[in-house]
Scaffold this active site. Structure first.
Site, short mmCIF file in Angstrom:
data_model
loop_
_atom_site.label_atom_id
_atom_site.label_comp_id
_atom_site.label_asym_id
_atom_site.label_seq_id
_atom_site.Cartn_x
_atom_site.Cartn_y
_atom_site.Cartn_z
N ASP A 150 0.86 -1.19 0.00
CA ASP A 150 0.00 0.00 0.00
C ASP A 150 0.90 1.24 0.00
O ASP A 150 1.83 1.34 0.81
CB ASP A 150 -0.86 -0.06 1.27
CG ASP A 150 -1.98 0.96 1.29
OD1 ASP A 150 -2.45 1.37 0.22
OD2 ASP A 150 -2.40 1.34 2.41
N GLY A 193 -8.66 6.08 2.06
CA GLY A 193 -9.20 6.97 3.10
C GLY A 193 -10.68 6.74 3.33
O GLY A 193 -11.45 7.68 3.49
N ASN A 216 -9.96 0.83 0.86
CA ASN A 216 -8.87 0.72 1.83
C ASN A 216 -9.30 1.17 3.24
O ASN A 216 -9.80 2.28 3.41
CB ASN A 216 -7.70 1.61 1.40
CG ASN A 216 -6.96 1.05 0.22
OD1 ASN A 216 -7.50 0.27 -0.55
ND2 ASN A 216 -5.71 1.46 0.08
C1 PGH Z 1 -6.03 3.86 3.41
C2 PGH Z 1 -6.77 3.81 4.71
N1 PGH Z 1 -4.92 3.10 3.31
O1 PGH Z 1 -4.20 3.11 2.19
O2 PGH Z 1 -6.36 4.55 2.46
O3 PGH Z 1 -7.60 4.94 4.92
O4 PGH Z 1 -7.29 6.08 7.10
O5 PGH Z 1 -9.52 5.97 6.06
O6 PGH Z 1 -8.52 3.94 7.01
P1 PGH Z 1 -8.26 5.24 6.35
ZN ZN Z 2 -4.40 5.01 1.31
#
Ligand code: PGH
Ligand code: ZN
Ligand code: CA
Length: 305
Positions: A81, A209, A251
Site C-alpha cells: 500500500d 481513506g 482501503n
Molecule cells: C487507506 C486507509 N490506506 O491506504 O487509504 O484509509 O485512514 O480511512 O482507514 P483510512
Molecule cells: Zn491510502
C-alpha cells in the site's frame, strides 16, 4: 490461497461489489482480517505500507501473510500500500507480494506516468498486479509530505493515465482522506466526478481513506481515556453509493486502529491486574475482526469467496 488484486478486483468490478484492503502491521491484525475473511467467506486484500515494513520488517510481514494465505480457504492477496519508489516496490515483489501500489500522486502527471509505467513493466512479467494513484487526497499521508489541499482526480487525465501506464487499478481522489479526521463540516464526496471517471476508465477503481470512524468506537475509546474529539469519517451510505458508482477496492486502516485502541483501553481499565498480553491483545483482535466482518457485509464481498 494467495492471488493477486487483479484476480479479486476484476470480478468485483464486473459484479458490483468491492473487496476490502485492510492494513496490517502485526500478527493480531493479520489474524483479525484473515479470520474475518474465512467467517464471511470473503475475498480479502492484506495491505502493508512502507511504514509497516519499517516497523515489523519485510520478511516477517510477508512470511506471516503468505502463511495466512496458505492456511485459509478464501482468496487473499498480499499488497503493498502506498509504495513510494521503484526500489520499495521491487523489494516487495522480490519478497512475494502479489500486488503493489506505486503512489506517484505527488509527482507531475508525466513523471507519475513514467514511474508507474516502469513499475508495470517490472511487475507484470512476474504476475504482480499494479495499482497507481492520480489526484491527491487531503490530509496526512504515510511517511511523505503533509498534503493540505486535495487535488481531485480529473476524469480525462485518468483515462490518459490508464492508457499510458497499463495499470490494473486506479486510486482516485474524490473527497476522502486518510486518518480519523476527514471532515471539519459535513462529509462530502464528489460522486459526479466518480461517475465521469468510471465512464472513461475501464480498470477497477480504488477508494483510499475510506474508514467510517464509527462513533460507537470513538465513544468507547473516549470513555476509557482516549482524546479523539472531532474524529469523523465516511458515512456507510456514501461507501455503498461509491461502490454503485464503480469503486471495487476500498482501503481501511483507521477503523481497525480505533477498534484495537478502544478495546485495549477497555481491557486495561476493567482488568487492572491483567498483564498477559494475550488477554489484552486477544479481545483487541476480536474487535478488529468484528469491524472487518462488518465492512465485508457493507462492501458486498461476503459470500463471494
Ligand atoms: C487507506 C486507509 N490506506 O491506504 O487509504 O484509509 O485512514 O480511512 O482507514 P483510512
Ligand atoms: Zn491510502
Ligand atoms: Ca498518494
Amino acid at each position: 490461497m494467495l492471488v493477486n488484486n487483479k484476480d479479486l478486483l476484476v470480478p468485483a468490478s464486473r459484479k458490483g461489489y468491492a473487496v476490502g484492503a485492510f492494513n496490517i502491521n502485526n500478527l493480531e491484525a493479520l489474524l483479525a482480517v484473515s479470520e474475518a475473511a474465512v467467517e464471511e467467506k470473503s475475498p480479502i486484500i492484506v495491505a502493508v505500507t512502507p511504514s509497516a515494513i519499517k516497523y515489523a520488517g519485510l520478511a516477517y510481514l510477508s512470511e506471516i501473510v503468505k502463511t495466512a494465505a496458505k492456511s485459509v480457504p478464501v482468496p487473499m492477496s498480499l499488497h503493498l500500500d502506498h509504495g513510494e519508489d521503484f526500489e520499495t516496490v521491487s523489494k516487495c515483489v522480490g519478497a512475494g507480494f502479489t500486488s503493489v501500489m506505486i503512489d506517484g500522486s505527488f509527482l507531475k502527471f508525466d513523471e507519475n506516468v513514467a514511474l508507474t509505467k516502469r513499475v508495470v513493466d517490472m511487475a507484470h512479467p512476474k504476475g504482480v498486479a499494479v495499482e497507481a494513484e492520480l489526484g491527491r487526497l487531503a490530509g496526512v499521508e504515510e511517511k511523505t509530505v503533509e498534503e493540505k489541499e486535495a487535488v481531485l482526480t480529473d476524469p480525462d487525465a485518468a483515462k490518459e493515465f490508464v492508457k499510458k501506464t497499463g495499470v490494473d487499478a486506479l486510486a482516485v481522489a474524490v473527497g476522502t482522506s486518510h486518518g480519523a479526521y476527514k471532515f471539519k463540516a459535513e462529509p462530502k464526496l464528489d460522486f459526479e466526478r466518480l461517475r465521469q471517471i468510471r465512464e472513461k476508465v475501464s480498470v477497477p477503481l480504488v477508494l483510499h481513506g475510506a474508514s467510517s470512524v464509527p462513533q460507537w468506537i470513538i465513544e468507547k475509546a473516549v470513555k476509557y481515556g482516549a482524546e479523539l474529539a472531532g474524529a469523523k469519517g465516511i458515512p456507510e451510505e456514501h461507501i455503498k453509493k461509491a461502490i454503485s458508482f464503480g469503486i471495487a477496492k476500498i482501503n481501511i486502516d483507521t477503523d481497525l486502529r480505533l477498534a484495537f485502541t478502544a478495546t485495549v483501553r477497555e481491557v486495561l481499565a476493567k482488568s487492572p491486574k491483567e498483564f498477559d498480553p494475550r488477554k489484552i491483545l486477544g479481545p483487541a483482535k476480536e474487535a478488529m475482526k468484528e469491524v472487518v466482518k462488518g465492512k465485508m457485509r457493507l462492501f458486498g464481498s461476503s459470500g463471494k469467496a
